[in-house]
Design an enzyme around this catalytic site. Structure first.
Site, PDB file in Angstrom:
ATOM      1  CE  LYS A  74      -0.879  -7.761  -2.356  1.00 14.17           C
ATOM      2  NZ  LYS A  74       0.359  -7.177  -3.000  1.00 14.17           N
ATOM      3  CB  THR A  75      -5.976  -3.092  -3.918  1.00 12.24           C
ATOM      4  OG1 THR A  75      -4.849  -3.469  -2.206  1.00 12.24           O
ATOM      5  CG2 THR A  75      -7.182  -2.261  -3.243  1.00 12.24           C
ATOM      6  CD  GLU A 112      -5.258  -6.207  -1.151  1.00  9.39           C
ATOM      7  OE1 GLU A 112      -3.781  -5.718  -0.767  1.00  9.39           O
ATOM      8  OE2 GLU A 112      -5.812  -5.968  -0.900  1.00  9.39           O
TER       9      GLU A 112
END
Length: 464
Positions: free
Chosen positions: A121-122, A165
């Site tokens: 995600k990051t 995110e």
């Protein structure tokens, strides 16, 4: 243009303001003109970056830190019920707002892209933020890591796109209503909150159900959990579903990923046309993250060739295979990987970039519950390294679980043929690595806890 700060959040107090998610929201609110205050257990570079924006940051938790004119208290799921500032808010009737609700309100009136998945995600959120900014679109963003340094995890931009995110760990991603949602993968993790894969699927289905009508779901065509999710949500006809990956039926097909040292080059097939672009981080999984980011941007109407060029501007994010430096011919790289899938992916990426060099790992397990459920798989992942040192479990928000220690991982690693040793004293690690490493080696500090602090110390020891 983003709306004004909601009146209930014009003087917010954040408990745990130094956390990756919390600090980002605090930063955006401060940039929008709110009088932000908060507290954290210890001082940090993130706290210093917030102070530069005019945020009041208290160190330690005490009831008197909650200002008399605070309009709300913002908390994450990690804040315990007995926190004195939370208790003071209850006594005074100050509204308590969960981090996810605060973030959702920041997206009001904008075009949100929410990036979800068990892993990646990051990095994917960061890729989108950097590439959209490079194209002059001035996005706002909130990321669970730093792009270049402390305080770069969030920004209030002047454009109409908000990249966020979307965290599944506590189901907080159910609060968002994105125009475009990305699901990178779906696996069982966060065992304190999810008891089975069925619960995970239900949670992700709820997230997809929040995509705005006329919006787009970008989802992996390769990962088994993501494919299952696609099947489960295929009945929703008011959104477009775009798949990406190496699978023959992928809408955006990955044809080739070519390693280029600590970078790579990816070739895709999109709408019948081939497109090749650079990704400035190593490994196939990061290349696939870039493809997901490109597909999401295209869903917003941005030309693919523009995005492909802009994605080359991304040079990494803190803790995601971040090169910390080199000393005595040894490169030290920091990895946030703490789930077996992430560990394997990062080790394979480094293997591909190492060109025959040895790979050494300092691994710190994260959470007792995760180690209890996945410790065996973590140990097997470490067999990909030439040598590993395993630290004690980083507890974060959890209390110990009887019988669950790093020995579970070490035993599994040894059974998988790994060269592994325990180390209970973190302060001893620089000397340990200095005794193991030789010129040409790559050293990974790996885990989601304070193992990240070891990189500079190892480099300093190698210099001496």
């Amino acid at each position: 243009m983003a709306p004004a700060v909601p009146t209930t959040m014009d003087r917010p107090h954040f408990i745990g303001i130094g956390g990756a998610g919390m600090s980002g929201i605090a930063k955006i609110l401060a940039q929008r003109g709110a009088a932000v205050a908060g507290s954290d257990a210890k001082d940090s570079a993130t706290a210093a970056a917030l102070r530069e924006l005019g945020v009041t940051v208290h160190i330690g938790h005490a009831a008197e830190h909650l200002a008399a004119d605070a309009t709300c208290v913002v908390v994450s799921s990690a804040i315990r019920a007995d926190n004195p500032e939370l208790a003071a808010a209850a006594e005074r009737g100050v509204p308590v707002v969960h981090r996810s609700d605060a973030l959702a309100r920041l997206m009001d009136g904008l075009r949100p892209i929410a990036v979800a998945g068990t892993h990646g995600k990051t990095t994917t959120t960061s890729m989108l933020a950097v590439s959209l900014d490079a194209l002059g679109l001035a996005p706002s963003y909130a990321i669970g890591g730093d792009l270049a340094g402390p305080g770069t995890n969030a920004l209030h931009g002047s454009g109409d796109i908000f990249v966020a995110e979307a965290d599944e760990s506590d189901r907080s991603f159910h609060k968002y209503a994105p125009e475009v949602a990305i699901v990178l993968n779906v696996e069982l993790d966060h065992h304190a909150n999810y008891a089975s894969m069925d619960e995970i699927y239900e949670s992700f289905e709820t997230f997809v159900g929040r995509v705005r009508p006329g919006g787009t779901l970008v989802v992996s065509a390769d990962q088994a959990g993501a494919r299952e999710l696609t099947e489960r949500v295929s009945g929703r006809h008011d959104i477009e579903i775009v798949t990406y990956g190496t699978a023959e039926d992928a809408d955006v097909r990955v044809l080739k990923v070519t390693p280029r040292g600590l970078a790579s080059e990816v070739t895709i097939l999109l709408n019948g046309k081939m497109l090749t672009f650079a990704v400035s981080v190593p490994g196939s999984h990061y290349a696939h993250n870039a493809v997901a980011a490109l597909a999401a941007g295209v869903a917003l109407g941005i030309p693919a060739h523009n995005l492909a060029s802009a994605l080359g501007k991304f040079t990494g994010v803190g803790r995601r295979l971040q090169l910390k430096g080199e000393a005595a011919g040894v490169q030290v790289i920091d990895s946030y990987a703490h789930h077996p899938t992430e560990m394997t992916a990062d080790l394979e990426a480094i293997r591909g970039a190492a060109a025959g060099s040895r790979v050494l790992v300092v691994f710190q397990p994260h959470l007792f519950s995760r180690t209890q459920e996945l410790g065996t798989e973590m140990g097997r992942s470490l067999a990909l390294a030439d040598g590993s040192v395993v630290l004690d479990i980083y507890p974060a928000r959890e209390d110990p679980i009887p019988g669950i220690t790093s020995a579970l991982i070490i035993d599994a690693a040894e059974k998988a043929g790994a060269d592994v040793r325990p180390e209970h004293d973190m302060a001893a690690i620089p000397d340990v690595i200095a005794g193991m490493a030789r010129p040409g080696d790559l050293v990974l500090t790996m885990g989601a806890g304070d193992v990240t602090d070891l990189g500079p110390k190892i480099l300093a020891r190698l210099e001496n």
